[in-house]
Design a protein around this motif. Sequence first.
Motif, PDB file in Angstrom:
ATOM      1  N   LEU A  99       0.842  -1.192   0.000  1.00  0.00           N
ATOM      2  CA  LEU A  99       0.000   0.000   0.000  1.00  0.00           C
ATOM      3  C   LEU A  99       0.879   1.244   0.000  1.00  0.00           C
ATOM      4  O   LEU A  99       1.848   1.329   0.755  1.00  0.00           O
ATOM      5  N   ASN A 100       0.537   2.203  -0.836  1.00  0.00           N
ATOM      6  CA  ASN A 100       1.287   3.452  -0.902  1.00  0.00           C
ATOM      7  C   ASN A 100       1.012   4.267   0.360  1.00  0.00           C
ATOM      8  O   ASN A 100      -0.128   4.691   0.593  1.00  0.00           O
ATOM      9  N   PRO A 101       2.030   4.509   1.203  1.00  0.00           N
ATOM     10  CA  PRO A 101       1.792   5.206   2.477  1.00  0.00           C
ATOM     11  C   PRO A 101       1.378   6.658   2.313  1.00  0.00           C
ATOM     12  O   PRO A 101       0.884   7.267   3.267  1.00  0.00           O
ATOM     13  N   ARG A 102       1.546   7.225   1.120  1.00  0.00           N
ATOM     14  CA  ARG A 102       1.230   8.637   0.904  1.00  0.00           C
ATOM     15  C   ARG A 102      -0.169   8.849   0.350  1.00  0.00           C
ATOM     16  O   ARG A 102      -0.564   9.996   0.108  1.00  0.00           O
ATOM     17  N   ARG A 103      -0.891   7.764   0.144  1.00  0.00           N
ATOM     18  CA  ARG A 103      -2.232   7.892  -0.417  1.00  0.00           C
ATOM     19  C   ARG A 103      -3.275   7.413   0.575  1.00  0.00           C
ATOM     20  O   ARG A 103      -3.025   6.540   1.393  1.00  0.00           O
ATOM     21  N   ARG A 104      -4.453   7.977   0.488  1.00  0.00           N
ATOM     22  CA  ARG A 104      -5.547   7.595   1.379  1.00  0.00           C
ATOM     23  C   ARG A 104      -6.146   6.267   0.907  1.00  0.00           C
ATOM     24  O   ARG A 104      -6.168   5.971  -0.291  1.00  0.00           O
ATOM     25  N   VAL A 105      -6.667   5.513   1.882  1.00  0.00           N
ATOM     26  CA  VAL A 105      -7.085   4.147   1.560  1.00  0.00           C
ATOM     27  C   VAL A 105      -8.258   4.126   0.578  1.00  0.00           C
ATOM     28  O   VAL A 105      -8.377   3.199  -0.236  1.00  0.00           O
ATOM     29  N   GLY A 106      -9.107   5.144   0.622  1.00  0.00           N
ATOM     30  CA  GLY A 106     -10.213   5.189  -0.326  1.00  0.00           C
ATOM     31  C   GLY A 106      -9.722   5.251  -1.756  1.00  0.00           C
ATOM     32  O   GLY A 106     -10.243   4.567  -2.646  1.00  0.00           O
ATOM     33  N   SER A 107      -8.680   6.028  -1.984  1.00  0.00           N
ATOM     34  CA  SER A 107      -8.101   6.138  -3.324  1.00  0.00           C
ATOM     35  C   SER A 107      -7.396   4.853  -3.725  1.00  0.00           C
ATOM     36  O   SER A 107      -7.442   4.441  -4.894  1.00  0.00           O
ATOM     37  N   ILE A 108      -6.744   4.210  -2.756  1.00  0.00           N
ATOM     38  CA  ILE A 108      -6.050   2.953  -3.044  1.00  0.00           C
ATOM     39  C   ILE A 108      -7.044   1.888  -3.493  1.00  0.00           C
ATOM     40  O   ILE A 108      -6.818   1.187  -4.488  1.00  0.00           O
ATOM     41  N   ILE A 109      -8.139   1.762  -2.774  1.00  0.00           N
ATOM     42  CA  ILE A 109      -9.143   0.754  -3.120  1.00  0.00           C
ATOM     43  C   ILE A 109      -9.811   1.081  -4.446  1.00  0.00           C
ATOM     44  O   ILE A 109     -10.162   0.184  -5.223  1.00  0.00           O
ATOM     45  N   ALA A 110      -9.954   2.379  -4.734  1.00  0.00           N
ATOM     46  CA  ALA A 110     -10.642   2.799  -5.961  1.00  0.00           C
ATOM     47  C   ALA A 110      -9.758   2.697  -7.198  1.00  0.00           C
ATOM     48  O   ALA A 110     -10.268   2.806  -8.330  1.00  0.00           O
TER      49      ALA A 110
END
Length: 334
Positions: free
Chosen positions: A110-121
């Motif tokens: 998981l990219n630590p600089r991105r929010r989880v909502g964006s990661i899942i999307a």
Amino acid sequence: MNGGAVNLLEVDDLVKHFPIQEGAVLRRTVGQVRAVDGVSLTLAPGETLGLVGETGCGKSTLARCIAGLHPVTSGKVTFDGQDITNLSRSAMRPFRRDIQVMFQDPYGSLNPRRRVGSIIADPLVIHGVGTAKERRRAVAELMERVGLNPEHYNRFPAEFSGGQRQRIGVARALALKPRLIICDEPVSALDVSIQAQILNLLKDLQDDFGLTYLFIAHDLSVVRHVSDRIAVMYLGRVAELAEADELYDHPRHPYSDALLSATAVADPDVADRRGRVVLTGDVPSPIDPPSGCRFHPRCPRAQEVCSVREPVLEGAAHLTACHFPIGPGEGAPR
């Protein structure tokens, strides 16, 4: 997509070799790492195939070849009746929706600089699924389905525990409603109690969505509880393949027997009664594997023929690649 194929996935004599090169300017190949060296597998819709073996046996490389993340040296990968071997990125794109990967490290994936909502999307954005509002609603539903609070949509990965981060990985893999999920040691970095939660979640999702899993692990006690069949790999090849209960109760390959004898047992009385097969020596290098049977330098049942002739993976429902397979009652006490 074909839709009429009996098997969702077929791997036929797959080989993946990594070249070893020397020279700073004029690069030349001086050898090869034979990571996967002739593996054949099938996976039926809705089935879970467990893939086990020691570190370095080629499990993860095989998974990445199936997913199209590594080019294949030779062999064939067929998904739903269509050959997907070494497709270009554009040709592979439609199959990305149906084949997703869950990675081992819930921290590193998981990219630590991105929010989880964006990661899942991300999968929805990449494949142009829905509007921004529809994607946000879909992500919230996915988070709730995997046991996460949708209100944590805007949090960063560092604000979640290891188990929660793996749930984020599960949600991301589910976003495109895939048919096959390759689980590459998804619980090996988690505590035992959290492992059980993730395994139960994967089982529930399989029942709800009709998912097919290729489940990779080195912990045999984990694989038994999630797999319909199990393939045991050793040094780039499949040593044994059978129904899960059959393999655990009656292993035929000496390597499988040794792995099973080393699994942890909760009952100390059972552990005392159970036999232990201790393997000598280290796993040989995949750069220069042994002649004949690759397991013969460490095998307690090896004879002269084992160093000369390579055994064939054969059998009816229970396949074994061994010149002298273990018969009923011959293995370590269970």
